[in-house]
Design a protein around this motif. Structure first.
Motif, mmCIF file in Angstrom:
data_model
loop_
_atom_site.group_PDB
_atom_site.id
_atom_site.type_symbol
_atom_site.label_atom_id
_atom_site.label_comp_id
_atom_site.label_asym_id
_atom_site.label_seq_id
_atom_site.Cartn_x
_atom_site.Cartn_y
_atom_site.Cartn_z
ATOM 1 N N PHE A 224 -20.843 16.670 21.975
ATOM 2 C CA PHE A 224 -22.107 16.126 22.475
ATOM 3 C C PHE A 224 -23.290 16.997 22.057
ATOM 4 O O PHE A 224 -24.390 16.490 21.795
ATOM 5 C CB PHE A 224 -22.072 15.977 24.003
ATOM 6 C CG PHE A 224 -21.233 14.821 24.480
ATOM 7 C CD1 PHE A 224 -21.452 13.538 23.990
ATOM 8 C CD2 PHE A 224 -20.229 15.009 25.423
ATOM 9 C CE1 PHE A 224 -20.681 12.462 24.442
ATOM 10 C CE2 PHE A 224 -19.463 13.946 25.878
ATOM 11 C CZ PHE A 224 -19.679 12.675 25.379
ATOM 12 N N VAL A 225 -23.089 18.305 22.009
ATOM 13 C CA VAL A 225 -24.163 19.211 21.574
ATOM 14 C C VAL A 225 -24.561 18.883 20.135
ATOM 15 O O VAL A 225 -25.760 18.824 19.787
ATOM 16 C CB VAL A 225 -23.725 20.683 21.707
ATOM 17 C CG1 VAL A 225 -24.702 21.598 20.961
ATOM 18 C CG2 VAL A 225 -23.651 21.086 23.174
ATOM 19 N N PHE B 122 -23.701 7.414 23.335
ATOM 20 C CA PHE B 122 -24.450 8.631 23.634
ATOM 21 C C PHE B 122 -25.814 8.559 22.983
ATOM 22 O O PHE B 122 -25.931 8.469 21.753
ATOM 23 C CB PHE B 122 -23.671 9.843 23.094
ATOM 24 C CG PHE B 122 -24.352 11.170 23.352
ATOM 25 C CD1 PHE B 122 -24.362 11.733 24.610
ATOM 26 C CD2 PHE B 122 -24.975 11.846 22.310
ATOM 27 C CE1 PHE B 122 -24.988 12.952 24.829
ATOM 28 C CE2 PHE B 122 -25.603 13.061 22.524
ATOM 29 C CZ PHE B 122 -25.604 13.621 23.799
ATOM 30 N N SER B 123 -26.871 8.555 23.813
ATOM 31 C CA SER B 123 -28.223 8.424 23.280
ATOM 32 C C SER B 123 -28.829 9.772 22.898
ATOM 33 O O SER B 123 -29.711 9.848 22.048
ATOM 34 C CB SER B 123 -29.129 7.734 24.303
ATOM 35 O OG SER B 123 -29.299 8.572 25.456
ATOM 36 N N TYR C 174 -30.400 2.944 26.794
ATOM 37 C CA TYR C 174 -29.177 2.636 27.540
ATOM 38 C C TYR C 174 -27.998 3.173 26.740
ATOM 39 O O TYR C 174 -27.692 2.680 25.652
ATOM 40 C CB TYR C 174 -29.079 1.126 27.733
ATOM 41 C CG TYR C 174 -27.961 0.673 28.651
ATOM 42 C CD1 TYR C 174 -27.880 1.146 29.965
ATOM 43 C CD2 TYR C 174 -27.012 -0.250 28.208
ATOM 44 C CE1 TYR C 174 -26.874 0.704 30.817
ATOM 45 C CE2 TYR C 174 -26.004 -0.699 29.055
ATOM 46 C CZ TYR C 174 -25.937 -0.203 30.360
ATOM 47 O OH TYR C 174 -24.940 -0.639 31.197
ATOM 48 N N ASP C 175 -27.335 4.199 27.271
ATOM 49 C CA ASP C 175 -26.328 4.911 26.486
ATOM 50 C C ASP C 175 -25.188 4.022 26.014
ATOM 51 O O ASP C 175 -24.635 4.255 24.931
ATOM 52 C CB ASP C 175 -25.772 6.083 27.310
ATOM 53 C CG ASP C 175 -26.739 7.249 27.381
ATOM 54 O OD1 ASP C 175 -26.634 8.174 26.562
ATOM 55 O OD2 ASP C 175 -27.639 7.226 28.258
ATOM 56 N N LYS D 37 -28.499 16.163 16.500
ATOM 57 C CA LYS D 37 -28.691 15.234 15.395
ATOM 58 C C LYS D 37 -29.682 14.123 15.780
ATOM 59 O O LYS D 37 -30.451 13.651 14.941
ATOM 60 C CB LYS D 37 -27.341 14.616 15.015
ATOM 61 C CG LYS D 37 -27.334 13.842 13.700
ATOM 62 C CD LYS D 37 -25.964 13.217 13.461
ATOM 63 C CE LYS D 37 -24.902 14.292 13.351
ATOM 64 N NZ LYS D 37 -23.569 13.673 13.036
ATOM 65 N N ARG D 38 -29.722 13.699 17.053
ATOM 66 C CA ARG D 38 -30.492 12.541 17.453
ATOM 67 C C ARG D 38 -31.833 12.864 18.084
ATOM 68 O O ARG D 38 -32.675 11.992 18.279
ATOM 69 C CB ARG D 38 -29.670 11.674 18.429
ATOM 70 C CG ARG D 38 -28.433 11.120 17.722
ATOM 71 C CD ARG D 38 -27.571 10.294 18.606
ATOM 72 N NE ARG D 38 -26.359 9.912 17.886
ATOM 73 C CZ ARG D 38 -25.390 9.154 18.371
ATOM 74 N NH1 ARG D 38 -25.480 8.714 19.622
ATOM 75 N NH2 ARG D 38 -24.342 8.850 17.642
ATOM 76 N N GLN D 39 -32.038 14.136 18.471
ATOM 77 C CA GLN D 39 -33.334 14.503 19.037
ATOM 78 C C GLN D 39 -34.257 14.929 17.910
ATOM 79 O O GLN D 39 -33.835 15.567 16.948
ATOM 80 C CB GLN D 39 -33.163 15.661 20.041
ATOM 81 C CG GLN D 39 -32.546 15.213 21.362
ATOM 82 C CD GLN D 39 -32.513 16.331 22.370
ATOM 83 O OE1 GLN D 39 -32.715 17.484 22.027
ATOM 84 N NE2 GLN D 39 -32.261 15.985 23.635
ATOM 85 N N PRO D 40 -35.552 14.540 18.010
ATOM 86 C CA PRO D 40 -36.495 14.884 16.958
ATOM 87 C C PRO D 40 -36.725 16.389 16.884
ATOM 88 O O PRO D 40 -36.582 17.081 17.853
ATOM 89 C CB PRO D 40 -37.778 14.156 17.394
ATOM 90 C CG PRO D 40 -37.616 13.946 18.866
ATOM 91 C CD PRO D 40 -36.147 13.779 19.107
#
Length: 444
Positions: free
Chosen positions: A435-436, A401-402, A393-394, A441-444
């Motif tokens: 956001f990019v 931002f998730s 849930y963002d 940073k947050r994606q594996p």
């Protein structure tokens, strides 16, 4: 046998008709009709030393032609002279007044003449008025050589004529006459009349402007002026009072309609408010529906200004509503203001380009489903199937931002929207770049 609608004498030469006894002299436009192609005013791009018609005549291989151009620029005259200079029998018909039975008579006469060793140049005025089946009727007679077809049209042949007819013809564009051409025409008229027109310099220029590139219209105006008192020198004010300016050519459903809206759109896109206002005025003067213009102006805001100025679309809708409330002519000022605003607004087609790219991606990926983690799971079975599992849930995430994936599983993430560094989109670009970085940073 005599040919239907044939204006030539039996020997095939082309002569202008004489005025019947008891009637006045022939119109000036008819009296000044050139006797040879070399006397034609204008159209040097097709009649000059390197022009296609010059080459055809020199080579003795006149092919079927389509003359595309505005009224009064010499289409009929050139066709008649082509027949004379290539020793073809000249027959003229109009698509407005000619039916199937009439065409059959024309074709039969051409066949008889062809068997006797004489070709026929069939000039068809307003050829676009014939329907597709009637146009097909010309093809066998063009192919067997019994006729050389010369069609004249003011409409775009690409839209109005059969592909089969076009493939057997060469399309030549005739241009509206330039002011220098019209001045030469006036001089010829004065020589024919035997006296100069009673106009001062500015009035003479105004008379040329009234003709709007149409030689026949100019000669009709000259004929009126020639009857005025030669001792009185006419100025521009007097001229415009006595003569009605020729209405500018504008076909609300034809080429002019599309050409002028294209000119308006590209002037807005090119950030030229003066040119944009000019083309808007041309269309309104021609009787264009202001509601059509309001719709197209709003489209310009969406396509060419986009998110570089989000207010542009709102202002266009407001101008449209203002026109609906005020009506013409007062409401047209609101459209003019919208056009000026759009022309001076920062430009971006990034959202438009992104939308088209998204449509291509949608077509390419077909019916790929969304990833299960962003699907709702209102039933137990759907939960068992993994619907909604792992959804972040963002609003609960840091920075709201998730960074999770929203494209179909296995689909390579495309970059569709690329904002420009202009106007408000400069700010959107900063947000997108932020956001990019967070996503990376947050994606594996």
């Amino acid at each position: 046998m005599a040919d239907l609608f044939d204006t030539s004498p039996p020997d095939g030469t082309s002569t202008a008709p004489r005025a019947p006894q008891g009637q006045g002299p022939r119109p000036l436009a008819d009296r000044l009709r050139p006797a040879a192609l070399a006397e034609v005013i204008g159209q040097t791009h097709i009649l000059g030393p390197d022009g296609p018609l010059t080459a055809m005549i020199a080579g003795g291989t006149l092919s079927s032609l389509v003359f595309w151009g505005p009224p009064g620029v010499g289409k009929t005259t050139i066709a008649r002279l082509l027949a004379s200079e290539t020793d073809l029998h000249f027959v003229q018909i109009s698509a407005i007044f000619t039916g199937v039975a009439d065409l059959k008579k024309v074709f039969e006469a051409a066949k008889i003449r062809h068997r006797n060793g004489r070709g026929t140049l069939l000039f068809v005025d307003e050829i676009h008025r014939f329907n597709k089946a009637q146009q097909d009727g010309f093809l066998p007679h063009m192919e067997d050589g019994s006729i050389v077809l010369v069609g004249a049209t003011t409409e775009n042949p690409s839209f109005e004529l059969n592909a089969a007819l076009l493939s057997r013809s060469q399309v030549l564009v005739l241009e509206r006459l330039e002011p220098r051409d019209l001045e030469l025409l006036i001089q010829r008229a004065e020589k024919e009349l035997g006296h100069a027109l009673p106009l001062d310099g500015p009035a003479r220029e105004a008379l040329i402007g009234m003709a709007d590139g149409d030689g026949r219209a100019l000669l009709n105006l000259v004929e009126q002026v020639a009857g005025w008192d030669p001792a009185q020198r006419i100025d521009t004010a007097t001229l415009t009072t006595r003569l009605t300016r020729r209405a500018a050519q504008y076909d609300k459903s034809g080429d002019q309609h599309y050409n002028l809206i294209s000119a308006l759109h590209k002037s807005v896109r090119g950030s030229d408010p003066d040119a944009a206002l000019y083309w808007l005025a041309r269309m309104l003067k021609g009787g264009e529906d202001p509601r059509y213009l309001a719709r197209r102006i709003t489209r310009m805001a969406v396509e060419d200004i986009g998110l570089a100025d989000p207010q542009a679309q709102a202002l266009c809708l407001q101008s449209w509503e203002t026109y609906e409330r005020l009506g013409s002519p007062e409401g047209e000022l609101a459209l003019a203001q919208a056009v000026v605003y759009l022309a001076l607004a920062p430009k971006s087609n990034a959202a438009y380009t992104a939308y088209k790219a998204a449509m291509k991606e949608a077509a390419r990926t077909g019916s790929e489903p969304p990833p299960k983690h962003i699907l709702n799971a209102p039933t137990g079975l759907m939960k068992e199937q993994g619907y909604g599992a792992g959804y972040d849930y963002d609003h609960d995430a840091e920075d709201g931002f998730s960074g999770q994936n929203y494209f179909p599983d296995g689909m390579k993430r495309p970059v569709l929207y690329t904002p420009v560094d202009r106007g408000f989109e400069r700010e959107l670009k900063k947000r997108q770049d932020w956001f990019v970085k967070l996503r990376a940073k947050r994606q594996p």
